[in-house]
Design an enzyme around this catalytic site. Structure first.
Site, PDB file in Angstrom:
ATOM      1  CD  GLU A  50      -5.959  13.514   4.822  1.00 30.80           C
ATOM      2  OE1 GLU A  50      -5.934  12.980   5.944  1.00 30.80           O
ATOM      3  OE2 GLU A  50      -5.259  13.121   3.872  1.00 30.80           O
ATOM      4  CG  ASP A  95      -4.917   7.618  -2.123  1.00 30.57           C
ATOM      5  OD1 ASP A  95      -4.855   8.331  -3.136  1.00 30.57           O
ATOM      6  OD2 ASP A  95      -4.200   7.806  -1.125  1.00 30.57           O
TER       7      ASP A  95
HETATM    8  C1  6A9 Z   1       2.393   9.839   2.814  1.00 29.37           C
HETATM    9  C2  6A9 Z   1       3.254  10.081   5.088  1.00 29.37           C
HETATM   10  C3  6A9 Z   1       4.245  12.311   7.798  1.00 29.37           C
HETATM   11  C4  6A9 Z   1      -3.807  11.640  -0.108  1.00 29.37           C
HETATM   12  O1  6A9 Z   1      -3.394  15.768  -0.047  1.00 29.37           O
HETATM   13  C5  6A9 Z   1      -2.354  15.064  -0.609  1.00 29.37           C
HETATM   14  C6  6A9 Z   1      -2.789  13.664  -1.015  1.00 29.37           C
HETATM   15  C7  6A9 Z   1      -3.911  13.749  -2.044  1.00 29.37           C
HETATM   16  O2  6A9 Z   1      -3.415  14.223  -3.257  1.00 29.37           O
HETATM   17  C8  6A9 Z   1      -4.548  12.418  -2.311  1.00 29.37           C
HETATM   18  O3  6A9 Z   1      -5.658  12.582  -3.151  1.00 29.37           O
HETATM   19  N1  6A9 Z   1      -3.206  12.917   0.175  1.00 29.37           N
HETATM   20  C9  6A9 Z   1      -5.004  11.768  -1.018  1.00 29.37           C
HETATM   21  O4  6A9 Z   1      -5.580  10.534  -1.274  1.00 29.37           O
HETATM   22  C10 6A9 Z   1      -2.087  12.772   1.147  1.00 29.37           C
HETATM   23  C11 6A9 Z   1      -0.985  11.908   0.597  1.00 29.37           C
HETATM   24  C12 6A9 Z   1       0.185  11.741   1.480  1.00 29.37           C
HETATM   25  C13 6A9 Z   1       1.144  10.718   0.901  1.00 29.37           C
HETATM   26  C14 6A9 Z   1       2.453  10.655   1.584  1.00 29.37           C
HETATM   27  C15 6A9 Z   1       3.572  10.067   3.631  1.00 29.37           C
HETATM   28  C16 6A9 Z   1       3.713  11.344   5.715  1.00 29.37           C
HETATM   29  O5  6A9 Z   1       3.927  11.143   7.084  1.00 29.37           O
END
Ligand code: 6A9
Length: 726
Positions: A696, A463
């Site tokens: 996380e 990100d």
């Molecule tokens: C947002 C908001 C309820 C971000 O673990 C999943 C991903 C990874 O793949 C990524 O490397 N996370 C990491 O930087 C979470 C991404 C969530 C995006 C959607 C929506 C939800 O609100």
């Protein structure tokens, strides 16, 4: 509980504590419910699971046992009893009581028929659906924890139609009435909310679901059993209830313990009982949190004027977080399967096959899988659309590498997968090519650079990790290049395994592993590290925009934070960004053991001014100008300091590797391995004990869990570090 099929009927549990006037209906995992802890503590993926939920003073244990048989999957029992103990009762106050709402709902097909006895008690229901055939669900009456005589309880039931599974909580809430009275003999009468009548979905909405709810209002502690019995099971050797159920539970529990130890060997390695429990919980919640999703993504193609529905299909996958991200994410899934493949390689093969079936004609697989209405309710509109130019790290190659080394890839399976693997590989090779041969570049960076301290590269998975300040086609991304080296190597092996031509993959693998070429493209001598290359300046900052004072009487517009560039960018290695990306040649084990660069990276890792913390490696050097910096006013640092377990797992794994290879850095790598492993295990375990969850990410200053929870996606990889499985 549901079957792995589209339009599957669903069985579930809601609960509420009947307190005055305030209805807090619990149903799906929601972070906003702020439960003290919850999650699967044991789960074998097929036949057995045990979950514990702590909701204020309430401890709720749910279990299930499945017994195969007949032609439709067999029977299961659930929650297979268990206690609900209300803690913290004060002397003299009446015993705590609770409402449990068991439900069964259809999803666009099938029928359900309640059997109601004693006015409001639904003692069972019968149903028929496409894949389950005929079945009966029996709701046993509550008993004490060990007794067999029914306890006093009040009953309600609801039969309703709902717009769909995503609206079940709403339907139940809307049907609640406070007019019911719970009056156990010899105790004061108390009012409670019961399911009563529901007027049906708004006009014009086609109901997709039939819903039956069985509500039991009872004092705690108590125990209840729900039995699902398949109509096609002919000779049932005793119903899965009472004693029989208790024995089956004990048998499965024993088998789980034994298999877990055989697979991960934590007792053998001297981990304490609490540490083993923690590891089992991390593992089980990843496995038990798996879902079967069905539906289509919304996809924006480059030359289309608006997003289009993608092909409809199923996805059987683990998820990063049951509460916050309950859906499939491509690069997360590779990490999940690194763990699950140790337990059940057949399951991993199935999951990979599902993901590869979501590929389009160009060889692209969407990064985030938001399939179906229920999944969509969890995602803000601006995040729903997937772009068919956007990649994500191809971690499935790590999984294939693992399966190959386990000897867990049979040839017919690989042969069927192979055409898709080729297309997938080609997609990266073609669409994410860099400005010069053997260099690569992530597409899909933020273009509106004026609004950000540094444009984000969501596609890389990292990100807001700092990249070139001014995205351009001249950019070379180090992490992607290393992923492609891995991908090429695994493709070459798979091809060889299948007797297919491997030459091109072999050539790519060798070129990308060539340390001299790697240095030429990515070693920044002046920075003393590996780096991205691009149009970059470090002289950027966010400043509040200034306006001319408006004419009198007119409101002052809200000033935004805007990026100010103090020195123009030029083509160069990207400075000020030492962190996870710089480590990639080590993380993916491309550096030769005698490379002096290995020594340099080990030193950066161990330096507290840079990446080292007592809790694991931080994502970005403490001396980077981007360290813990917001990207915009409302966008706090994410991959700019916090500790992430997936990358730390790769680091521990690589240190283990270099600690065993002859070379000048062998000792240093081995020492770092021991220290980093102990720090990570220690902290994630400690945070779990203190907070009840895996998280996380972890704060680099205090080790505290942060971001969303429970996050038993890649944070659960700490188990592989404990087991020393790499
Ligand atoms: C947002 C908001 C309820 C971000 O673990 C999943 C991903 C990874 O793949 C990524 O490397 N996370 C990491 O930087 C979470 C991404 C969530 C995006 C959607 C929506 C939800 O609100």
């Amino acid at each position: 509980m549901k079957t792995r099929s589209p339009r599957a009927p669903v069985a579930g549990l809601m609960w509420m504590r009947p307190s005055e006037g305030d209805v807090r209906l619990r149903h799906t995992c929601e972070q906003s419910d702020r439960l003290a802890r919850y999650g699967w503590l044991r789960h074998d993926g097929l036949h057995f699971g045990a979950q514990e939920i702590r909701d204020a003073g309430l401890r709720l244990q749910t279990e299930f046992v499945k017994r195969p048989g007949g032609r439709h999957g067999g029977d299961w029992s659930w929650p297979a009893g268990r206690h609900l103990s209300g803690g913290g009762r004060m002397a003299g106050t009446p015993p705590a009581f609770i409402s449990l709402l068991f439900y069964v709902a259809t999803d666009g097909q099938g029928t359900l028929q309640p059997l109601v006895v004693e006015k409001n008690r639904m003692s069972s229901l019968t149903g028929t659906t496409e894949e389950l055939g005929d079945f009966t669900v029996t709701f046993q009456q509550p008993t004490s924890e060990i007794g067999t005589t029914p306890l006093y309880a009040s009953y309600n039931y609801l039969q309703a139609k709902a717009e769909g599974l995503h609206r079940l909580s709403d339907v139940v809430k809307a049907s609640l009435s406070p007019r019911f009275v719970y009056a156990p003999p010899g105790a004061p009468k108390r009012r409670y909310f019961g399911v009563d009548a529901y007027r049906g979905p708004p006009d014009g909405v086609e109901p997709r679901s039939q819903l039956l709810v069985h509500q039991v209002t009872v004092a705690v502690p108590c125990r209840l059993e729900v039995l699902f019995e398949s109509g096609s099971v002919a000779d049932r050797a005793g119903r899965l209830a009472g004693e029989v159920l208790a024995q089956e539970l004990a048998r499965h529990r024993g088998a789980f313990e034994e298999r877990f130890e055989r697979t991960f060997g934590l007792a053998r390695k001297g981990f304490s009982a609490q540490e083993q429990d923690f590891a089992k919980a991390a593992f089980s919640n990843m496995l038990g949190g798996m879902g079967y999703f069905y539906g289509h993504s919304l996809v924006q193609a480059p030359h289309s004027d608006r997003p289009q529905p993608y092909l409809e299909g199923p996805l059987f996958t683990a998820v990063p977080s049951r509460s916050f991200f309950p859906r499939g994410f491509l690069w997360d899934e590779g990490f999940h399967q690194l763990l699950l493949s140790r337990w059940d390689p057949a399951l991993t093969r199935e999951v990979l096959a599902h993901w590869f079936d979501l590929m389009n004609a160009e060889g692209w697989i969407p990064r985030e899988q938001i399939l179906g209405e229920e999944a969509r309710t969890k995602v803000p509109a601006e995040f729903v659309v997937q772009h068919s130019t956007a990649g994500n790290p191809p971690t499935f190659f790590l999984v294939l590498q693992q399966l190959l080394s386990q000897g867990a890839t049979d040839v017919p399976y690989l042969r069927r997968l192979y055409p898709r693997l080729q297309s997938w590989y080609d997609w990266y090779n073609r669409t994410q090519a860099g400005p010069v041969p053997y260099a690569f570049r992530w597409r899909g960076q933020d273009q509106d650079t004026q609004l950000f301290l540094n444009p984000k590269t969501l596609t890389s998975g990292l990100d807001d990790y700092p990249r070139a300040s001014h995205p351009s086609p001249d950019e070379r991304h180090l992490d992607l290049r290393c992923w492609m080296a891995l991908a090429s190597d695994v493709m070459a092996r798979v091809a060889a395994h299948l007797g297919e031509p491997a030459g091109d993959y072999q050539h790519m693998a060798e070129a990308l592993a060539d340390n001299q070429l790697l240095e030429q493209h990515h070693w920044a001598e002046a920075l003393g590290t590996f780096a991205d290359y691009g149009n970059h300046t470090q002289a950027v900052l966010l400043e509040r925009e200034r306006f001319q004072p408006p004419p009198p009487g007119q409101p002052l517009p809200t000033p935004r934070l805007l990026r100010v560039v103090r020195k123009p960018p030029k083509l160069q290695f990207v400075g000020g960004a030492l962190g996870y990306v710089s480590l990639f040649p080590l993380l993916l084990q491309l550096l030769r053991p005698e490379s002096p660069r290995l020594g340099a990276l080990l030193a950066d890792m161990r330096s507290e001014q840079q990446l080292w913390t007592p809790f694991g490696l931080r994502s970005l050097s403490r001396s980077s100008p981007f360290y813990l910096k917001h990207n915009t006013e409302h966008d706090p640092p994410y991959w700019r300091g916090p500790i992430w377990i997936n990358i730390n797992y790769l680091a521990v794994r690589a240190l283990h590797h270099y600690g065993r290879l002859e070379g000048p850095f062998r000792e240093a790598a081995a020492a770092l391995y021991r220290e980093l492993r102990a720090n990570l295990i220690g902290n994630v375990f400690r945070q779990y004990q203190e907070s009840g969850y895996l998280w996380e990410q972890y704060h680099d200053g205090t080790g505290k869990g942060q971001g969303c929870y429970p996050f038993t996606g890649w944070s659960a990889l700490v188990l592989l570090m404990m087991a020393e499985e790499y």
